[in-house]
Design a protein around this motif. Structure first.
Motif, mmCIF file in Angstrom:
data_model
loop_
_atom_site.group_PDB
_atom_site.id
_atom_site.type_symbol
_atom_site.label_atom_id
_atom_site.label_comp_id
_atom_site.label_asym_id
_atom_site.label_seq_id
_atom_site.Cartn_x
_atom_site.Cartn_y
_atom_site.Cartn_z
ATOM 1 N N SER A 189 26.172 34.197 37.282
ATOM 2 C CA SER A 189 26.493 35.437 36.598
ATOM 3 C C SER A 189 26.505 35.182 35.105
ATOM 4 O O SER A 189 27.213 34.295 34.625
ATOM 5 N N MET A 190 25.718 35.952 34.384
ATOM 6 C CA MET A 190 25.650 35.777 32.930
ATOM 7 C C MET A 190 26.781 36.522 32.228
ATOM 8 O O MET A 190 27.107 36.213 31.080
ATOM 9 N N ASN A 191 27.359 37.507 32.908
ATOM 10 C CA ASN A 191 28.478 38.245 32.323
ATOM 11 C C ASN A 191 29.018 39.206 33.372
ATOM 12 O O ASN A 191 28.504 39.295 34.485
ATOM 13 N N VAL A 192 30.033 39.961 33.006
ATOM 14 C CA VAL A 192 30.641 40.913 33.933
ATOM 15 C C VAL A 192 29.579 41.882 34.450
ATOM 16 O O VAL A 192 28.752 42.380 33.682
ATOM 17 N N GLU A 193 29.591 42.077 35.756
ATOM 18 C CA GLU A 193 28.672 42.988 36.443
ATOM 19 C C GLU A 193 27.212 42.542 36.396
ATOM 20 O O GLU A 193 26.325 43.320 36.761
ATOM 21 N N VAL A 194 26.952 41.323 35.967
ATOM 22 C CA VAL A 194 25.587 40.794 35.934
ATOM 23 C C VAL A 194 25.522 39.549 36.796
ATOM 24 O O VAL A 194 26.092 38.507 36.440
ATOM 25 N N THR A 195 24.876 39.663 37.947
ATOM 26 C CA THR A 195 24.752 38.505 38.837
ATOM 27 C C THR A 195 23.301 38.356 39.268
ATOM 28 O O THR A 195 22.538 39.336 39.257
ATOM 29 N N ASP A 196 22.931 37.151 39.659
ATOM 30 C CA ASP A 196 21.554 36.927 40.091
ATOM 31 C C ASP A 196 21.494 35.744 41.037
ATOM 32 O O ASP A 196 22.404 34.899 41.075
ATOM 33 N N LYS A 197 20.426 35.707 41.824
ATOM 34 C CA LYS A 197 20.266 34.682 42.841
ATOM 35 C C LYS A 197 19.860 33.351 42.223
ATOM 36 O O LYS A 197 19.086 33.303 41.273
ATOM 37 N N GLY A 198 20.374 32.297 42.846
ATOM 38 C CA GLY A 198 19.942 30.955 42.492
ATOM 39 C C GLY A 198 18.910 30.475 43.489
ATOM 40 O O GLY A 198 18.099 31.247 43.997
ATOM 41 N N ASP A 199 18.969 29.193 43.794
ATOM 42 C CA ASP A 199 18.002 28.592 44.710
ATOM 43 C C ASP A 199 18.211 28.955 46.169
ATOM 44 O O ASP A 199 17.271 29.100 46.935
ATOM 45 N N VAL A 200 19.482 29.073 46.596
ATOM 46 C CA VAL A 200 19.804 29.223 48.018
ATOM 47 C C VAL A 200 20.799 30.358 48.244
ATOM 48 O O VAL A 200 21.913 30.153 48.711
ATOM 49 N N PRO A 201 20.426 31.613 47.965
ATOM 50 C CA PRO A 201 21.387 32.719 48.043
ATOM 51 C C PRO A 201 21.600 33.299 49.446
ATOM 52 O O PRO A 201 22.550 34.050 49.663
ATOM 53 N N GLU A 202 20.735 32.938 50.404
ATOM 54 C CA GLU A 202 20.782 33.598 51.714
ATOM 55 C C GLU A 202 22.128 33.336 52.394
ATOM 56 O O GLU A 202 22.570 32.204 52.522
ATOM 57 N N GLY A 203 22.760 34.406 52.858
ATOM 58 C CA GLY A 203 24.017 34.292 53.580
ATOM 59 C C GLY A 203 25.242 34.381 52.694
ATOM 60 O O GLY A 203 26.366 34.274 53.182
ATOM 61 N N TYR A 204 25.024 34.577 51.395
ATOM 62 C CA TYR A 204 26.139 34.629 50.447
ATOM 63 C C TYR A 204 26.085 35.915 49.624
ATOM 64 O O TYR A 204 25.040 36.491 49.425
ATOM 65 N N LYS A 205 27.260 36.321 49.172
ATOM 66 C CA LYS A 205 27.370 37.426 48.225
ATOM 67 C C LYS A 205 28.346 37.009 47.147
ATOM 68 O O LYS A 205 29.229 36.174 47.379
ATOM 69 N N VAL A 206 28.199 37.617 45.979
ATOM 70 C CA VAL A 206 29.138 37.372 44.890
ATOM 71 C C VAL A 206 29.427 38.699 44.196
ATOM 72 O O VAL A 206 28.733 39.687 44.406
ATOM 73 N N SER A 207 30.468 38.677 43.387
ATOM 74 C CA SER A 207 30.742 39.832 42.530
ATOM 75 C C SER A 207 31.368 39.319 41.241
ATOM 76 O O SER A 207 31.976 38.251 41.215
ATOM 77 N N ARG A 208 31.222 40.065 40.173
ATOM 78 C CA ARG A 208 31.814 39.674 38.881
ATOM 79 C C ARG A 208 32.377 40.948 38.242
ATOM 80 O O ARG A 208 31.786 41.553 37.366
ATOM 81 N N LYS A 209 33.543 41.314 38.705
ATOM 82 C CA LYS A 209 34.190 42.537 38.203
ATOM 83 C C LYS A 209 35.020 42.248 36.951
ATOM 84 O O LYS A 209 35.287 43.143 36.147
ATOM 85 N N GLU A 210 35.461 40.993 36.843
ATOM 86 C CA GLU A 210 36.222 40.579 35.658
ATOM 87 C C GLU A 210 35.600 39.298 35.143
ATOM 88 O O GLU A 210 35.012 38.539 35.906
ATOM 89 N N LYS A 211 35.779 39.048 33.875
ATOM 90 C CA LYS A 211 35.154 37.881 33.269
ATOM 91 C C LYS A 211 35.644 36.578 33.888
ATOM 92 O O LYS A 211 34.893 35.624 34.066
ATOM 93 N N ARG A 212 36.900 36.499 34.204
ATOM 94 C CA ARG A 212 37.485 35.237 34.634
ATOM 95 C C ARG A 212 37.226 34.900 36.111
ATOM 96 O O ARG A 212 37.353 33.760 36.504
ATOM 97 N N ASN A 213 36.894 35.894 36.935
ATOM 98 C CA ASN A 213 36.796 35.662 38.375
ATOM 99 C C ASN A 213 35.379 35.824 38.910
ATOM 100 O O ASN A 213 34.653 36.744 38.504
ATOM 101 N N PHE A 214 35.033 34.966 39.858
ATOM 102 C CA PHE A 214 33.688 35.004 40.430
ATOM 103 C C PHE A 214 33.774 34.563 41.887
ATOM 104 O O PHE A 214 33.420 33.440 42.241
ATOM 105 N N PRO A 215 34.220 35.445 42.771
ATOM 106 C CA PRO A 215 34.393 35.048 44.174
ATOM 107 C C PRO A 215 33.074 34.906 44.919
ATOM 108 O O PRO A 215 32.102 35.624 44.637
#
Lengths: 111, 114
Positions: free
Chosen positions: B49-75
């Motif tokens: 994630s480059m910043n809040v609400e901006v996420t993108d796939k890496g090499d092996v994204p299948e089966g995973y999800k992420v979110s970036r609603k706040e700057k400090r957290n990236f579940p």
């Protein structure tokens, strides 16, 4: 072919020895290079960045050879505490500046 | 103390049971990333994630999800975990994601999916 390749080792050396690791990378557009250190079951930590002119930090010297697409790490006067896995890391400035990690080279320094 | 924290540190679960691994950084970093580390394969990037609400796939994204609603957290979310997702997971952050600065890693989460 892997993007970043390292000899997995282990390199077994006595205390006080000098040891060198090499790492090759496949993307000629790569711009940033690093060595990270990872202790067993712990997170990787930056050891040093690698600059075009080569750089030294105490007992550690890193060099970059762009023509041959490899970077090296030299450790002089090895200490027991140097035992770890050393990860070669390359940033190729594509796909979101993603860092690509080599598989790591394991070093074991013996008394 | 500047740090990246992950929770839980160890997790055993069963196939199909949704789970979330939390990641938090207190350095006001813009860039955050998830990696998995497997023997013989090294560290591979899952999502970044480059910043809040901006996420993108890496090499092996299948089966995973992420979110970036706040700057400090990236579940990292595994909606339906499978045994091939058994791995050691690291969250990392850096100041701006230019690739020229240090990435700081969390302590890792060991996941076993039965």
């Amino acid at each position: 072919r892997k993007e970043v390749e390292q000899d997995p080792g282990p390199f077994n050396v006595p205390e006080g020895a000098t040891v060198a690791f090499n790492c090759t990378y496949s993307n000629s557009a790569s711009q940033s290079f690093f060595w990270y250190r990872q202790d067993c079951r712990k997170e990787p930590k930056l050891l040093m960045s690698v600059y075009s002119s080569g750089n030294e930090d105490g007992r550690f010297t890193a060099q970059l050879n762009r023509a041959s697409q490899y970077i090296s790490l030299l450790i002089r006067d090895s200490k027991l505490s140097d035992s770890a896995t050393y990860l070669c890391v390359v940033n190729s400035y594509n796909a979101g500046n993603m860092l690509t990690f080599g598989g790591g080279t394991r070093l074991m320094v013996k008394p | 103390e500047a740090q990246v924290t992950q929770n839980p540190r160890y997790l055993i679960t069963v196939t199909g049971k949704k789970l979330t691994v939390t990641c938090s950084q207190n350095m006001n970093h813009e860039y955050m990333s998830w990696y998995r580390q497997d023997p013989g394969l090294g560290l591979r990037q899952i999502y970044y994630s480059m910043n809040v609400e901006v996420t993108d796939k890496g090499d092996v994204p299948e089966g995973y999800k992420v979110s970036r609603k706040e700057k400090r957290n990236f579940p990292l979310i595994l909606e339906s975990p499978s045994p091939n997702q058994t791995s050691l997971y690291f969250c990392a952050s850096s100041l701006s994601g230019t690739g020229q600065e240090t990435q700081y890693f969390g302590p890792g989460t060991r996941l076993l999916v039965l």
